[in-house]
Design a protein around this motif. Sequence first.
Motif, PDB file in Angstrom:
ATOM      1  N   UNK A   6       0.840  -1.190   0.000  1.00 39.11           N
ATOM      2  CA  UNK A   6       0.000   0.000   0.000  1.00 39.11           C
ATOM      3  C   UNK A   6       0.877   1.243   0.000  1.00 39.11           C
ATOM      4  N   UNK A   7       0.567   2.185  -0.864  1.00 39.75           N
ATOM      5  CA  UNK A   7       1.391   3.376  -0.997  1.00 39.75           C
ATOM      6  C   UNK A   7       0.576   4.489  -1.649  1.00 39.75           C
ATOM      7  N   UNK A   8       1.000   5.741  -1.437  1.00 43.46           N
ATOM      8  CA  UNK A   8       0.315   6.834  -2.130  1.00 43.46           C
ATOM      9  C   UNK A   8       0.473   6.687  -3.640  1.00 43.46           C
ATOM     10  N   UNK A   9      -0.533   7.073  -4.362  1.00 44.06           N
ATOM     11  CA  UNK A   9      -0.492   6.974  -5.815  1.00 44.06           C
ATOM     12  C   UNK A   9       0.410   8.061  -6.384  1.00 44.06           C
ATOM     13  N   UNK A  10       1.413   7.654  -7.127  1.00 43.30           N
ATOM     14  CA  UNK A  10       2.405   8.585  -7.659  1.00 43.30           C
ATOM     15  C   UNK A  10       1.937   9.106  -9.013  1.00 43.30           C
ATOM     16  N   UNK A  11       1.563  10.368  -9.039  1.00 42.86           N
ATOM     17  CA  UNK A  11       1.040  10.987 -10.253  1.00 42.86           C
ATOM     18  C   UNK A  11       1.824  12.264 -10.559  1.00 42.86           C
ATOM     19  N   UNK A  12       3.127  12.102 -10.663  1.00 44.81           N
ATOM     20  CA  UNK A  12       3.996  13.181 -11.105  1.00 44.81           C
ATOM     21  C   UNK A  12       4.389  12.882 -12.545  1.00 44.81           C
ATOM     22  N   UNK A  13       5.018  13.822 -13.241  1.00 43.96           N
ATOM     23  CA  UNK A  13       5.394  13.541 -14.638  1.00 43.96           C
ATOM     24  C   UNK A  13       6.628  12.640 -14.745  1.00 43.96           C
ATOM     25  N   UNK A  14       6.683  11.619 -13.943  1.00 45.77           N
ATOM     26  CA  UNK A  14       7.730  10.628 -13.987  1.00 45.77           C
ATOM     27  C   UNK A  14       8.695  10.760 -12.815  1.00 45.77           C
ATOM     28  N   UNK A  15       9.001   9.618 -12.137  1.00 46.95           N
ATOM     29  CA  UNK A  15       8.486   8.281 -12.425  1.00 46.95           C
ATOM     30  C   UNK A  15       6.980   8.190 -12.171  1.00 46.95           C
TER      31      UNK A  15
END
Length: 934
Positions: A6-15
């Motif tokens: 379980x982890x925060x959803x990574x929604x940056x422009x990469x990774x």
Amino acid sequence: MSNQAEHPTLLIPGPVEFDDEVLQAMSHYSQSHVGAPFVGTFGETLTMLRQLLRTSKPQSQPFVVSGSGTLGWDFVAANLVERGDNVLVLHTGYFADSFADCFETYGVNATQLKAPIGDRPQLPEVEKALKERNYKLITVTHVDTSTGVLSEVKALSELVHSVSPETLVVVDGVCSVGSEDIQFDEWGIDAVLTASQKAIGCPAGLCIMMYSGRAIERFKNRTTLPSSYFASIKNWLPIMQNYEAKKASYFATPSPQLIHALHTSLTQILARPLAERFSIHRETSQRIKSTISSYGLTQLATKPENQANGMTAIYLPEGMKAPEVLPNLLKRGVIFAGGLHKEIATKYIRFGHMGVSVVDPARKDVDRALAALKEGLEEAGYQSCSSWNLHKDSNMSGDESAAEAPLMQEPESLRNSIDDNSLISEEGQPTSPNAFIWALSIAAGISGILFGYDTGVISSTLVSIGPADLSHPLSTLDKSLITSSTSLFALIASPLAGILADRRGRKYVVLVADVLFVVGAVWQALTGSVTGLVVGRSIIGLAVGGASLVVPLYISELSPSAFRGMLVTLSILFVTGGQVVAYVLGYVLAPRYQGWRWMVGLGAIPAVFQFCLLLMLPETPRWLVKAGHESAARAVLMKVYVSNRNTIAERVLRDIKREITEEESSCKLIHTTVPGDDSWLWSMGFQHRMTELLYVGGNRRGLIIACFLQGLQQLCGFNSIMYFSATIFSLLGFTSPILTSLSVAATNFVCTLIALLIIDRVGRRAILLQSIPVMMAGLVLCSVSYHFLGFPAKNVNMLEQIHSATYSPWATFIVVSLLIFVCGYAIGLGNIAWQQSELFPLSVRSLGSGFATATNWGCNFLVGLTFLPMMEYLTPVWTFSLYALVCFVGWLLAWKIYPETKGLGLEEMRGLLKNDWGVKKSLDRSASPRLRVA
């Protein structure tokens, strides 16, 4: 359902977020970077990059080198230009500044053509600049990660080729490749550089590049040496060319794990049309930007034509800074990136929406992110979007989290192309089998008739052979040998048939089995000795062993998952139908002189018919893909799926290719290792499949379950009843034992028909756990009836009792109890065990099914050989009690280790058994059908 922690959803422009299969590929066992398996994987990866970037020219060359996307700048600056050359850098944000700095480091003069923040240099400006000075190359950042500005590469390239034909066109595609269309050949691009961790969907650490033949010639015509050693095309070009040709080569050590992950990711990307992938990204981007606008927010890229499809740069409300908002998003399980453009860094945030978060609708990452953004802004004091309402489902209760509701309607292309309904496979959309599937299943199912006929006919044959027909009356040992020889040779044939099915195809094995059926049937009909009959039955055993393995495999690989269980059960129904036919013919022919010869000889007719029919039918698409015949596989799938055939066929092909990726990447050998020695090549592949079957946890668990079910199917004693039912009823004093045996076969047929109708609705596990107690009840009742019957006594030759046997009312109870047992068996264990192929991934499906089928025939041989001696020496009471005990133990094991597989696609089973027996996961999925197996 993901297996990631379980982890925060990574929604940056990469990774970005990564698919479970990609991360699993990262854990690939250690390999030599010059060994044959890895070389094959790397070569395929380079070839797939050509497909992704749309280049088919042999002069072009893909490169994959350990490093970040920044390394691509060094490659360009160190190889394509020389000290003192002029380059034109189109500036749309932070990364153009950095690329220009890289050029200056190598002594190259970099001129930047800048646009206002959120915009891009216009073509007339570019044309003017090109006419004013001779530039060796021009660079354009396709999508600038700092601003989200999208550049028009096609029109730019056309302009450059028109105004300054000698100028190379270099595209920085770090934030675009995989989410924006790039047509390398058609647009006349000379170099594309990118990285693995963004829309390509592979963990960071790989610099990925494509150079045109023109760019490589520019390098070869340099007047000075490359100004870098590690980033020298001179050092890397022969390495990449050799890897793509599947030849080991070395300059610097690559990362096998990252290459495996990239191979997996590219396989997933290319499994569907690229146009569809780009359309999904575009439509998702549009709904994100529309939602952001509804919040009262604006983007850095204000013009629609400047807006990237894989990210959005969002201005924060006046007076609000990124550090006030980003922690609020993190509390809601979402990570956005802060601003990067040095002039406005604290005034905006960046939302990356690319890769698996977009193309996998089950994740709902985008919906959660938009909801978190709204709530995070409100927590930071922004009021303008307070009245904005989420587009909730009308059935959603008011206290449900906003993040659980879809914010806007799914993109149309996404809805049309991806089934968001559960772990029920995407391929399972047809509601009923079409005529083509029925024809295939029935044609293949004729083997079931042959199998059932040869199983049932022996019962009538054993009581019909006269004392002088085979030189002497049959003894208990003779009957046991004649019966069990078929099982013994089926045991031998099963694993061999699995190997042959992998090498030559599923259909080929069935054709060979048909030839053996004919030879065996004719041999039995003409023999004059017990030995000859054993030989004929052994030949039949080879045919039965091959057909019993491959026919369920053939049908399951051709069937959509929604009714795969039903169609495999149809082949079992044919088995029971063959048994009924055998008993009917036995009843008709038994009174005739040597009528048993006609009984066994007639088995050749269906085999001849099936042989002719199969010549006109195709191979399974899964084997065709594995054998490299993708176009033929697509043609078959187009016939299997009538509605929306193009989309579904491509989707199934994608799943098949994804499944075989691991096998091909880890065991594919280069032919130059042992020139011309194909047998050695195949044997190494076989050894790998054995290792994969036994040492990969999910495969091993599938093998244990399949062998357990097949062993239980025989050790419960069912086939002892089928083989010796006429003998049993003769001992019980029935005047027409063959006709009485017909009741057993008819019950088996009817109850198998019931199973065919319910197996895909009720489920395998549920049916099995409810039907085994019925079997136990029948066996216990049979044992009790034999006890009260009081016959025969212990250690008495049963065959000598046949002519003196008299009828007792308890005999009727025995018949009824056997029918109860057969009913439970036919509804459950009799057909569920043959669903075995769904427990294995394609790479080991034939081999695993072969071992499971061999287990069946090994136990069949044991039961056939020991039943009559057990009846004599243990008495029927203890014989049937022992079978009941086996069923009880089998029920306990089934409850513990057998998961529910109803509705699962063949390519999804690996996820179910990957970490454990999958029972809890399958039951949770049954309770909540919207869950997926990761």
